[in-house]
Design an enzyme around this catalytic site. Structure first.
Site, PDB file in Angstrom:
ATOM      1  N   SER A 317       0.844  -1.188   0.000  1.00  0.00           N
ATOM      2  CA  SER A 317       0.000   0.000   0.000  1.00  0.00           C
ATOM      3  C   SER A 317       0.881   1.240   0.000  1.00  0.00           C
ATOM      4  O   SER A 317       1.876   1.302   0.742  1.00  0.00           O
ATOM      5  CB  SER A 317      -0.914   0.017   1.225  1.00  0.00           C
ATOM      6  OG  SER A 317      -1.852   1.064   1.153  1.00  0.00           O
ATOM      7  N   GLU A 318       0.521   2.242  -0.836  1.00  0.00           N
ATOM      8  CA  GLU A 318       1.385   3.415  -1.014  1.00  0.00           C
ATOM      9  C   GLU A 318       1.677   4.171   0.267  1.00  0.00           C
ATOM     10  O   GLU A 318       2.678   4.871   0.360  1.00  0.00           O
ATOM     11  CB  GLU A 318       0.766   4.408  -2.014  1.00  0.00           C
ATOM     12  CG  GLU A 318       0.601   3.899  -3.411  1.00  0.00           C
ATOM     13  CD  GLU A 318      -0.843   3.581  -3.732  1.00  0.00           C
ATOM     14  OE1 GLU A 318      -1.448   4.301  -4.530  1.00  0.00           O
ATOM     15  OE2 GLU A 318      -1.363   2.604  -3.158  1.00  0.00           O
ATOM     16  N   ASN A 319       0.783   4.086   1.250  1.00  0.00           N
ATOM     17  CA  ASN A 319       1.005   4.844   2.477  1.00  0.00           C
ATOM     18  C   ASN A 319       1.992   4.181   3.422  1.00  0.00           C
ATOM     19  O   ASN A 319       2.223   4.661   4.530  1.00  0.00           O
ATOM     20  CB  ASN A 319      -0.318   5.120   3.201  1.00  0.00           C
ATOM     21  CG  ASN A 319      -1.097   3.860   3.517  1.00  0.00           C
ATOM     22  OD1 ASN A 319      -1.311   3.017   2.655  1.00  0.00           O
ATOM     23  ND2 ASN A 319      -1.542   3.729   4.751  1.00  0.00           N
TER      24      ASN A 319
END
Length: 491
Positions: A317-319
């Site tokens: 996930s990008e976060n």
């Protein structure tokens, strides 16, 4: 005598002390009694970097302290987005303390979106060393960043210089530096050393290392942090305060058993449900055992529910999550643990968390096997448009980076074959601003599956049950070849 003298001198020399042990020397202490004291000398007309993603890792105590200072205004604010109306940075929009917003994503902040649409707000998308073949509007300066009150364009984004490194063209972008950085951490000590928990890091670490004066708000202030547990070193931090604001969850989503989850995914009108089901089930077949996968919000994020038993994939996930699990059971939700869609999630065994800058390093270097995204338009040779259409813009977010390495990361697009008006979404040329050029590998719609070549174009490889090639041709503007072994979707 010489040797004796030297030996004696060494023996009689006083012990060297690098740190004073006297009571008169004040110990280093970066802890301030309140947010108000920490920002007491803050100035207007400066650049403020603010960490956080969704409601996770947002330094709300510091944000609220600035909100209550009507004398502070005209900030250039740099953050992933602008919070929500009445929450986080969204409050600074209400109080008109923001002069300029630098962000990659408008998100679900309707106030922010309306301000941009009403030409009262500046929005700039910034990227570091983004692939020139994937930028287009950003590269060529085709995005307006400021409007006049009558709706005319006051300022366009400047075109970007491009350079080639190792045979690949890149867009050059100036780094962003801040006068101040507001950072949220789990723990901090008097020296300013900090630790993040779970997905709380997101943009906080990067922001904290790039400002003249970094102010940290900590959930807990401790006497000492083990050296190997320090994620943001005290040398970057000038001031520390104790957080006084409760943590919030933007999108609380709970675990459902597999069959219930499938029913929830496919709920809706009969026709829409059937289309969605067909796309998601077929998309799940692109995910193979052992793959590292990044899934966009919407239909891509639903695909793992339809994986066969025994197939293990690692979700990124990008976060800042590698090894993202399913939704939590009631009572297990954690405001510091959300996915890219701002939903509550869990971690699998062996998972790791880190900053968004590290996440995008994984993405840009081609470590992700499959990136699955939604789209508004795809063209003959795999150009992708999925972030802006006339009258509506959400911001590119992470999509531009996810499609930057098509030779290493397979880009799979899931979308309905036509828009709500029945117009084709697979075109000869995209009419919306591009997210990336020649980056799409596979298109999965409710009618068909196409392989995409940046040289040879589209090849129809599968058709939905009951759907003819002629129907697909009638609803596809782009020309395509038909595979010799064309078959029906098996879902």
């Amino acid at each position: 005598m010489q040797r004796t003298f030297l030996f004696a001198a060494r023996r009689s020399a006083p012990a060297i002390r690098f740190f004073s042990s006297t009571a008169t020397r004040a110990a280093i202490n970066k802890i301030y009694p309140s947010a108000q004291e920490a920002i007491k000398d803050m100035e207007s007309d400066t650049t403020v970097l603010v960490g956080g993603f969704g409601f996770s890792g947002v330094p709300n105590t510091l944000i609220n302290a600035v909100r209550d200072r009507s004398d502070l205004k005209n900030f250039t604010v740099v953050s992933n987005n602008a919070g929500m109306p009445g929450v986080g940075l969204g409050q600074w929009l209400d109080t008109k303390q923001v002069g300029k917003m630098i962000a990659s994503y408008i998100g679900d902040n309707k106030t922010f979106e309306q301000m941009y649409g009403a030409f009262h707000q500046i929005l700039e998308d910034k990227y570091c060393m983004a692939d020139a073949n994937q930028s287009h509007a950003v590269q060529t300066g085709e995005l307006p960043v400021q409007y006049n009150t009558d709706g005319t364009i006051a300022k366009m984004a400047p075109p970007k210089e491009t350079r080639e490194f190792n045979g690949k063209a890149y867009v050059m972008e100036e780094a962003i530096f801040g006068d101040y950085a507001f950072v949220k951490v789990a723990k901090a000590d008097r020296l300013g050393n900090c630790t993040f928990r779970k997905a709380q890091n997101n943009f906080n670490e990067a922001m904290g290392k790039n400002a003249k004066l970094t102010i940290v708000e900590a959930d807990e202030i401790v006497d000492e942090i083990a050296p190997e547990e320090i994620h943001l070193q005290g040398i970057y931090v000038k001031r520390v305060i104790k957080s006084t604001e409760d943590k919030k969850i933007e999108r609380l989503v709970h675990y459902k058993d597999p069959e219930e989850q499938k029913r929830a995914i496919l709920e809706g009108s009969s026709e829409a449900s059937q289309k969605r089901e067909r796309i998601i089930k077929r998309a799940a077949q692109e995910l193979k055992d052992g793959m590292y996968v990044n899934l966009g919000i919407g239909m891509p994020l639903a695909a793992p529910a339809f994986l066969p038993k025994g197939v293990e994939i690692i979700l990124e996930s990008e976060n800042g999550i590698l090894g993202m699990g399913g939704y939590p059971r009631p009572g297990e939700e954690d405001p510091d643990l959300i996915n890219a869609g701002k939903e509550t999630v869990t971690l699998i065994k062996g998972a790791s968390t880190f900053g968004s800058h590290e996440s995008f390093g994984m993405i840009r270097s081609g470590r992700i096997d499959v990136a699955m995204l939604g789209a508004m338009q795809v063209n003959t040779y795999g150009d992708l448009a999925n972030f802006m259409l006339p009258g509506k813009v959400k911001g590119i977010g992470g999509a531009m980076d996810l499609v930057a390495n098509p030779s290493q990361t397979k880009v799979v697009i899931t979308m309905e074959h036509t828009d709500k008006k029945g117009n084709p979404k697979i075109l000869k040329q995209c009419t919306f601003p591009l997210t990336g050029q020649k980056c799409v590998s596979t298109i999965i719609t409710d009618l068909a599956v196409f392989d995409v070549s940046p040289i040879d174009g589209l090849t129809l490889k599968e058709h939905a049950k009951g759907v003819t090639v002629d129907e697909i041709k009638a609803k596809t503007e782009a020309p395509f070849k038909v595979a010799d072994d064309l078959k029906e979707m098996q879902i």
